[in-house]
Design an enzyme around this catalytic site. Sequence first.
Site, mmCIF file in Angstrom:
data_model
loop_
_atom_site.group_PDB
_atom_site.id
_atom_site.type_symbol
_atom_site.label_atom_id
_atom_site.label_comp_id
_atom_site.label_asym_id
_atom_site.label_seq_id
_atom_site.Cartn_x
_atom_site.Cartn_y
_atom_site.Cartn_z
ATOM 1 N N GLU A 27 -54.667 -32.470 26.698
ATOM 2 C CA GLU A 27 -54.225 -33.559 27.585
ATOM 3 C C GLU A 27 -54.321 -33.160 29.063
ATOM 4 O O GLU A 27 -54.429 -31.964 29.391
ATOM 5 C CB GLU A 27 -52.787 -33.973 27.261
ATOM 6 C CG GLU A 27 -51.765 -32.879 27.467
ATOM 7 C CD GLU A 27 -50.352 -33.410 27.692
ATOM 8 O OE1 GLU A 27 -50.161 -34.217 28.626
ATOM 9 O OE2 GLU A 27 -49.444 -32.994 26.956
ATOM 10 N N LYS A 162 -38.026 -30.187 23.416
ATOM 11 C CA LYS A 162 -37.067 -29.466 24.258
ATOM 12 C C LYS A 162 -35.806 -30.292 24.408
ATOM 13 O O LYS A 162 -35.819 -31.511 24.235
ATOM 14 C CB LYS A 162 -37.679 -29.096 25.598
ATOM 15 C CG LYS A 162 -38.166 -30.243 26.436
ATOM 16 C CD LYS A 162 -38.565 -29.747 27.808
ATOM 17 C CE LYS A 162 -39.907 -29.054 27.820
ATOM 18 N NZ LYS A 162 -40.998 -29.952 27.430
HETATM 19 N N1 PSU Z 1 -43.354 -32.272 27.870
HETATM 20 C C1 PSU Z 1 -43.746 -31.098 28.418
HETATM 21 N N2 PSU Z 1 -44.776 -31.079 29.274
HETATM 22 C C2 PSU Z 1 -45.456 -32.214 29.609
HETATM 23 C C3 PSU Z 1 -45.042 -33.461 29.013
HETATM 24 C C4 PSU Z 1 -43.991 -33.436 28.147
HETATM 25 O O1 PSU Z 1 -43.166 -30.068 28.141
HETATM 26 O O2 PSU Z 1 -46.383 -32.152 30.422
HETATM 27 C C5 PSU Z 1 -45.806 -34.699 29.334
HETATM 28 C C6 PSU Z 1 -46.793 -35.051 28.208
HETATM 29 O O3 PSU Z 1 -47.955 -35.588 28.785
HETATM 30 C C7 PSU Z 1 -46.057 -36.109 27.416
HETATM 31 C C8 PSU Z 1 -45.347 -36.842 28.528
HETATM 32 O O4 PSU Z 1 -46.895 -36.971 26.684
HETATM 33 O O5 PSU Z 1 -44.909 -35.810 29.416
HETATM 34 C C9 PSU Z 1 -44.186 -37.666 28.042
HETATM 35 O O6 PSU Z 1 -43.730 -38.452 29.079
HETATM 36 P P1 PSU Z 1 -42.601 -39.541 28.816
HETATM 37 O O7 PSU Z 1 -41.383 -38.740 28.449
HETATM 38 O O8 PSU Z 1 -42.461 -40.264 30.104
HETATM 39 O O9 PSU Z 1 -43.103 -40.395 27.689
#
Ligand code: PSU
Length: 310
Positions: A27, A162
């Site tokens: 990603e 997490k």
């Molecule tokens: N968790 C991490 N690192 C990240 C993300 C999540 O430890 O970079 C990023 C990923 O791209 C994930 C997104 O899909 O955050 C989720 O965002 P939201 O909680 O706004 O859906």
Amino acid sequence: MISNSFLHISEEVRMALQTNRPVVALESTIISHGMPYPQNVETALRVEQTIRDCGAVPATIAVIGGNLIAGCTAEQIEYLGKQGTKVTKASRRDLPVLVARKMDGATTVTTTMMIAHMAGIQVFATGGIGGVHRGAETTMDISADLEELAQTPVMVVCAGAKSILDIGLTLEYLETKGVPVIGFGTDELPAFYTRKSGFGVDYRLDSPSEVAAAFIAQREMGIHNGMLVTNPVSEQYQMDKNTIDIAIEQAVAECNEKGIKGKATTPFLLARIKELTGGLSLDSNIHLVLNNARLAANVAVELSKYGAKC
Ligand code: PSU
Ligand code: MN
């Protein structure tokens, strides 16, 4: 493969897919919003090299100038890393307008799964997924990543969830949606920075070939879900539980005080946790991503032995 005029698969990735060689999707939100420059670019390139060293082809995914790219160049990775949070964090809802306007977007787990599936890539490695946020019973902040895991048949290899999230509710949601949660070599869901969360996984599998066999079975039965493979951070790079818990509590409290909401929440929490731990969390984050890339590549190699096609 779901071909469309916006999808651009790099030559290397296309050749690998055509000849049934293993490919691992990656990603780009983790590059633009998940880590600071220049560690983000260095890590992204190291992750790609790790995948190559394991005998698979990396395909970093992003939206560039309205094109859905499967297989970014090093220059494109550098560009996304330098742009950082100026690039739109692109979830499922963002794709139509970004593409029509020929804009850039960093792909989250959601959109990386979507574009990987369009390209015919079955395995995707990342750090962590989004989930049900703490307090979601009033904010309704549930990551689109969970819905994507429910509907797109791509395997996501991550380091668990997490505790910026409500881990228990995240697991309930995945259960409702029929997403298998696999622990790689563990009965317990890893908590990203640490190896244990206190929550069990659905199944423990101990080898890449076992993971590949489960994915093939899911696909052959026409079960159109994703699969979540959780891989604990190595002992050496896990964080002290107390240190990370305190940083997470403080970051979540500040997020609420500042009224940060929606798509800004996760990037804010990640950046703040890094500051509060004096960079220790970034170190752990980098190593767990490399660890996941290795496992994903090993599983992709096993999958390619089935002559697997989407
Ligand atoms: N968790 C991490 N690192 C990240 C993300 C999540 O430890 O970079 C990023 C990923 O791209 C994930 C997104 O899909 O955050 C989720 O965002 P939201 O909680 O706004 O859906
Ligand atoms: Mn959200």
